[in-house]
Structure formats: structure tokens, C-alpha cells
Scaffold this active site. Structure first.
Site, mmCIF file in Angstrom:
data_model
loop_
_atom_site.group_PDB
_atom_site.id
_atom_site.type_symbol
_atom_site.label_atom_id
_atom_site.label_comp_id
_atom_site.label_asym_id
_atom_site.label_seq_id
_atom_site.Cartn_x
_atom_site.Cartn_y
_atom_site.Cartn_z
ATOM 1 N N ASP A 1 -36.746 4.550 -73.088
ATOM 2 C CA ASP A 1 -37.631 3.702 -72.280
ATOM 3 C C ASP A 1 -38.992 4.379 -72.201
ATOM 4 O O ASP A 1 -39.224 5.208 -71.321
ATOM 5 C CB ASP A 1 -37.078 3.530 -70.866
ATOM 6 N N LYS B 1 -38.096 -7.221 -72.387
ATOM 7 C CA LYS B 1 -37.141 -7.215 -71.279
ATOM 8 C C LYS B 1 -37.814 -7.787 -70.038
ATOM 9 O O LYS B 1 -39.045 -7.790 -69.948
ATOM 10 C CB LYS B 1 -36.622 -5.792 -71.038
ATOM 11 N N HIS B 2 -37.059 -8.398 -69.120
ATOM 12 C CA HIS B 2 -35.606 -8.498 -69.007
ATOM 13 C C HIS B 2 -35.274 -9.984 -68.990
ATOM 14 O O HIS B 2 -35.599 -10.660 -68.001
ATOM 15 C CB HIS B 2 -35.110 -7.828 -67.742
ATOM 16 N N ASP C 1 -29.149 -4.691 -70.434
ATOM 17 C CA ASP C 1 -29.671 -3.607 -69.614
ATOM 18 C C ASP C 1 -28.484 -2.677 -69.325
ATOM 19 O O ASP C 1 -27.335 -2.994 -69.644
ATOM 20 C CB ASP C 1 -30.286 -4.167 -68.331
ATOM 21 N N HIS D 1 -30.636 -2.464 -60.007
ATOM 22 C CA HIS D 1 -29.945 -1.176 -60.086
ATOM 23 C C HIS D 1 -28.930 -1.032 -58.947
ATOM 24 O O HIS D 1 -27.913 -0.355 -59.103
ATOM 25 C CB HIS D 1 -30.943 -0.018 -60.013
ATOM 26 N N ARG E 1 -44.841 -2.597 -63.754
ATOM 27 C CA ARG E 1 -44.257 -2.543 -65.096
ATOM 28 C C ARG E 1 -44.552 -3.834 -65.861
ATOM 29 O O ARG E 1 -44.399 -3.877 -67.085
ATOM 30 C CB ARG E 1 -42.756 -2.321 -65.007
ATOM 31 N N ARG F 1 -40.064 8.329 -70.642
ATOM 32 C CA ARG F 1 -39.065 9.408 -70.694
ATOM 33 C C ARG F 1 -39.596 10.655 -71.392
ATOM 34 O O ARG F 1 -39.019 11.724 -71.269
ATOM 35 C CB ARG F 1 -37.801 8.929 -71.418
#
Length: 614
Positions: free
Chosen positions: A149, A248-249, A334, A261, A218, A157
Site C-alpha cells: 500500500d 479501491k474500494h 481488501d 477495519h 486518501r 509502507r
């Protein structure tokens, strides 16, 4: 709903979606070979035949394994640190990446910083090579699709010395498709050089809900057509550099106040609203030839009366994505470890139902032994047809072939040194960032600060470390940047919930200085950050407010005369904001989302497109 009406009105005047296909591949990536072509052309019959023969050699266990993309701890494929070995054995039942591949035949690995996969570029390249060697050592050798990601902004990351770009909403504020394409192309070149051939970016969600806890900055913004243009541009950039992009998403996570999440969000758009609001970025991505699309763990009752999350919904993934939108590429879930996909059916059924719904790749299940066994059982008992599994596997292998993995899956330190974090890339990132900072309010001409009038500056506010920054907390990065621009700047981190003691310290420190910059972070009506700002204003000194996450903070800070938005607290964006505060650059960004009044949420305070300059 008020913000949605504003967005749809604005969207009607937006420019047409850019969906002209991917750009030409960039030279000089990875081991020196030309990266794979964008791959918008259909595969040749010979390619299909070759991959069908490969599939025919696989056992059911190997076919099922190829559908999984899995995390693994460690900086090395074969010799991670003892703590990472222990974590792997506890969570996965293996010691390292090589054992994971040998045991489960996984088709992909996803890199995370917290899994210690991304220490520095040479190590990442070595890890990627080790993973590919393990793939080549299988009974049926298959290269792995290594992903991460790297959205940039707050989701990245891989940190410095790799080049870090402004995130999506910052790019949306700049409004330049060329900037979005350039940022994605350079990011793709650097990922390719580290052996990563898939990036879970761009975010194609249209963020119309200011309370959205998981998307926010984002997203490129709240205008569906503007978001669509930026998504298409990034697809062109990434895939032009030889790296598979992933929108995404799906079907759109932009209008929720629940984080998938930790819960199961509902999107209550009608079919007509979805077509106007959520669909354009995904249509643009498909038209641009995107390699993969990621599902959302969200419920859309308008499309699935059974209220299954989209990841598990055949009406959504097959009926809408495949049939209505005509998408033929890879569909990836995901993370299957997220609560939104686990709550209704559990960890054994979710992977099976996802495959039945239309998914090809199963990302990061919490327990791969449970997930792999469940899918294999469903295949052997006929719940999953072998023909369907073969078709899914063919899509995955075609993606790998398109990205050059069957030809040259490896990289070198020399390839890393040629492109990762090189000066021209860093300078480009700074130039792009200079076009993103947005000036929302400047009553009385507080900005820019003058080195003669406001020679000494206090910087206070949030102290959350940037996920990929190297300069420390936002206050430290801002103070250092202002110091380099000729001010005497001091940092005092007061945090997300400043105590009265910290507020008093900030006020005392400001009395001995000429001005203050306060970095705010998602201010709400009852946030202690409001008390901090009020106390600073009461000193009578110039106060500059900088929203370092979502740009809605100023709605709750009525007395502030100078307010800016950087859309992130990462170093590249904070340095750009410092240049604007110091008058070295003019603010050039424009709001990609509306800011509504805090006391009248149905009334626009600052519309899409608002942005001052000086």
C-alpha cells in the site's frame, strides 16, 4: 446529504473524465530492462495457451494457494530476525517467507512496515529476490506478485530514502492530472526497482462525508468527475512504469462514518446516486486499462437485498463490476482480517463466499491455514467449480505475465541506486507539493509571515509521527523547515488532546515569540485543540492554523484569521506548507472537498474550488 448535493452540482460542471489509456512505459526501471507494457491490449492466443498449460500442471492445493496474497514477518525471505520467526510461527505456522510459499503456494506477498518488510530499499530488493527464488523452487514454478500500500500521503509502507509524494487529496487540491501521472510514474519506477510489481493505489473513493474515519484525505476529493480524472492519470503513471495499479474500494467507500477495519459500514446511496457519485472513478480506471480493483467491506442495500458486504456480494462484484461495468481484470479483496468482512460469516466462510461472489485474489486472511483449507474443501466438494478457479487463476497469471514476472522477476542493488530516492525524483516531489497547499482564510493579511516582523515563531500542535517521515513529529518538521527559511522557530508538541498544562506552556512560550503556527488534526466541536487555539488567539499574537489531516478543521475555529490545509502531516507536504507560510511560495491549492459550517452543517462555508493566494 447536504454535502452530496453540493458535490453533484459541482460535478456537473467538471471536465470530462480522462480515460485515454495508459502512457508509454518508462525506461530504465528495475534491472535495466524496459518495464512491462501497460497491457491494455488483450493477451495473444499463444500466451493464453502457455498459461493454461501451466495451470494444468498444478494440483488443487497449488491452485488454491495461488489465489492468496499473504503477509509475512521479516526483512529476509529465509533468515528473518528471531522475533519475526516467532511472529510467523504464531500467526502463520511457518518460520519465514520461503516456508510460507512452500507450504501454501501463495500467489502473492504484501509488504508492511510493521511486519519489518520495508527497512530500506536494498533490503526490500533482497527480500523481493528471495521471495522470487522461493517461488521458482516450487514443484510448479510460479513468480509471486509482490504488492504494498504505497498511496503516498499518510498511507505509505516504504519511507525515505524512497521518494515520498503528496497524498491523493493534496494532489486533488493541485488539480493537475500531469502531476498525478508524474507522481505515480516515479513511484512506480521506484517500486519496480525494489521488486514490487503491484501497488494498492489509487484510492478511487469519492469522499463526500466529512466524518469518514477511514478514507478522508486518501481520496482525491468530493467531485466525482475530478476524482475520476486523477484516478485515470495515476493508473497511467503506475502501469506506464510497469507496476499494476489497483483502484479501491469498490463499489465506493467515500460516504460512510464507520471504519471497515473495526465495523461493517453501510452505504445508503440509491442506484442513481451511486451511478452519479461513486461509479465515475471506477469507470475511468477501467477505461484506462487498470490491472486490478479492490473490494470494500461495505453493505450497499440498493444493490444487495441480503446485505452482504460487497466483498462477499455476487450482485455487486459479478452483477455490477463484471457485467455492468465490463471489467475483466483481477478483483482482489481488501484485507480479510478486517472486522467488516468477518462479522457475518467468519474466517472460514468469507474466503469461499468472496470467490463465489467474483473475487480472484484473497488478501491477507487472519489465519491462512483456515482459509486455505476452507477453499480447498469447497473446491473438492464442488461448491467451487474447478473451471471457475482456473479462470480466476488465469486472470492472475495474465496480470503477472503483463508485468514481466515470467520474463524477469528479479532486481538488483544497481537498479535501486539508479532510481530510488534520486535527486531528480525528490525535487519533482517538492515541486508537486508546492502546488498543493491551500489557503482557506487570511483575514488582515496575516500571511505570509515576515522575517522582519515575525522573526521568532513557535510551532505547536499534533505530535503523531508521520508514517513514513524522517523528520519527526509535525511540529518538529515545520519548525525545522521554517528555520531553514530564515526564521527562529521552536517546536512544542501539544498532542491531539492537549491538557490545560500543555496549553498554559504554549501560551507562556508564545508570549516570548512573535507568532505561532498551530498544526491541527481533525478538530471536532468538543476537541481540546479548540481550547488550545482559543488560548493562543487570546495572546493577541499572530496565529497561523494548519490542518494536517482533513481540511475541515477551520469550520470549528471561528476566531482564526489565517488558516491553511496541507492534507497530510508527512514531511514533503509540511515542508511545502512552510514555504507558503514563509512567503517563499504562493498558495496554489484549491479545496477538492467542500467545508461545511460547523453550526449549520447544511451550509457551505468554503466550496469546492476555494483557495486564496497572495
Amino acid at each position: 446529504m447536504h454535502s452530496r448535493r453540493t458535490v453533484l452540482t459541482t460535478a456537473a460542471a467538471a471536465a470530462a473524465v480522462c480515460a485515454t489509456g495508459a502512457a508509454a512505459p518508462a525506461a530504465g526501471a528495475a534491472s535495466g530492462h524496459q518495464p512491462a507494457s501497460p497491457g491494455t491490449e488483450p493477451p495473444t492466443p499463444a500466451t493464453r495457451a502457455r498459461l493454461h498449460r501451466l495451470i494444468s500442471r498444478m494440483s488443487p492445493e497449488e491452485k488454491v494457494g495461488q489465489l492468496f496474497v499473504m503477509r509475512v514477518y521479516g526483512h529476509s525471505a529465509t533468515d528473518p530476525d528471531p522475533a519475526d520467526v516467532a511472529a510467523n510461527q504464531k500467526e502463520i505456522g511457518v518460520a519465514n517467507a520461503a516456508e510460507l510459499i512452500a507450504e501454501y503456494h501463495v500467489g502473492g506477498i504484501i509488504y508492511f512496515g510493521w511486519a519489518h518488510n520495508t527497512r530500506e530499499p536494498h533490503q526490500i530488493a533482497d527480500l523481493s529476490n528471495g521471495i522470487q527464488r522461493a517461488g521458482a523452487a516450487q514443484r510448479v514454478p510460479v513468480p509471486l506478485l509482490i504488492s504494498t500500500d504505497q498511496e503516498h500521503g499518510i498511507v505509505a509502507r516504504i519511507g525515505a530514502p524512497a521518494t515520498l509524494f503528496p497524498g491523493a487529496m493534496a494532489l486533488g487540491a493541485a488539480g493537475s492530472r500531469d502531476d498525478a501521472r508524474t507522481a505515480a510514474r516515479i513511484a512506480g519506477q521506484e517500486l519496480y526497482a525494489m521488486g514490487i510489481r503491484q501497488d494498492y493505489a489509487p484510492d478511487a473513493d469519492v469522499n463526500v462525508n466529512a466524518a469518514n474515519p477511514v478514507i478522508g484525505m486518501r481520496s482525491f476529493g468530493a467531485d466525482p468527475q475530478a476524482v475520476a480524472q486523477m484516478v485515470a492519470a495515476e493508473v497511467q503513471g503506475y502501469q506506464g512504469a510497469g507496476v499494476a495499479a489497483c483502484a479501491k474500494h469498490f463499489p465506493g467507500h467515500g460516504d460512510t462514518d464507520t471504519d471497515s477495519h473495526v465495523g461493517l459500514p453501510y452505504i445508503h446511496h440509491t442506484a442513481e446516486q451511486w451511478e452519479q457519485l461513486d461509479a465515475p472513478p471506477f469507470r475511468a480506471a477501467i477505461a484506462a486499462g487498470i490491472d486490478s480493483i479492490m473490494t470494500a467491506h461495505i453493505v450497499v442495500p440498493a444493490f444487495d437485498a441480503g446485505e452482504d458486504p460487497a466483498t462477499l456480494s455476487r450482485p455487486i462484484l459479478t452483477g455490477i463490476l463484471r457485467e455492468r461495468l465490463g471489467y475483466e481484470g483481477v478483483v482482489v479483496t481488501d484485507s480479510l482480517g478486517m472486522e467488516g468482512v468477518r462479522v457475518k460469516y467468519g474466517d472460514a466462510r468469507a474466503p469461499v463466499l468472496a470467490l463465489k461472489a467474483g473475487v480472484d485474489q484473497l488478501l491477507n486472511p487472519p489465519d491462512i491455514s483456515v482459509a486455505h483449507a476452507a477453499v480447498l474443501k469447497a473446491l473438492r466438494e464442488g461448491e467451487l467449480a474447478e473451471r471457475d478457479i482456473n479462470n480466476k487463476l488465469l486472470r492472475i497469471l495474465l496480470l503477472k505475465d503483463r508485468r514481466g514476472l515470467f520474463t524477469d522477476p528479479y532486481t538488483t542493488h544497481q537498479a535501486v541506486d539508479r532510481v530510488v530516492g534520486v535527486r531528480r525524483h525528490l525535487e519533482t516531489a517538492d515541486r508537486i507539493a508546492d502546488r498543493t497547499t491551500t489557503l482557506l482564510r487570511n483575514d488582515g493579511g496575516v500571511l505570509p509571515l515576515s522575517r522582519r516582523r515575525e522573526r521568532t515563531v513557535l510551532v505547536v500542535g499534533v505530535d503523531a509521527a508521520a508514517p513514513t517521515g524522517t523528520g519527526g513529529p509535525p511540529t518538529t518538521v515545520l519548525a525545522n523547515a521554517l528555520g531553514e527559511l530564515g526564521f527562529t522557530a521552536t517546536a512544542l508538541s501539544t498532542g491531539l488532546t492537549p491538557t490545560q498544562t500543555l496549553i498554559d506552556q504554549a501560551v507562556t512560550a508564545l508570549r516570548e515569540r512573535d507568532a505561532v503556527v498551530v498544526a491541527t488534526y481533525n478538530v471536532t466541536a468538543d476537541s481540546p485543540q479548540r481550547q488550545l487555539v482559543t488560548a493562543l488567539l487570546d495572546t493577541g499574537k499572530p496565529v497561523v492554523q494548519l490542518a494536517v489531516r482533513n481540511p475541515y478543521d477551520l469550520a470549528h475555529l471561528e476566531g482564526v484569521k489565517a488558516g491553511l490545509a496541507s492534507y497530510s502531516w508527512t514531511d514533503v507536504e509540511l515542508r511545502a506548507a512552510a514555504r507558503v507560510i514563509a512567503g517563499r511560495r504562493k498558495p496554489a491549492g484549491h479545496l477538492p472537498v467542500p467545508v461545511m459550517r460547523a453550526d449549520a452543517p447544511g451550509t457551505v462555508l468554503y466550496p469546492i474550488g476555494h483557495g486564496l493566494t497572495y
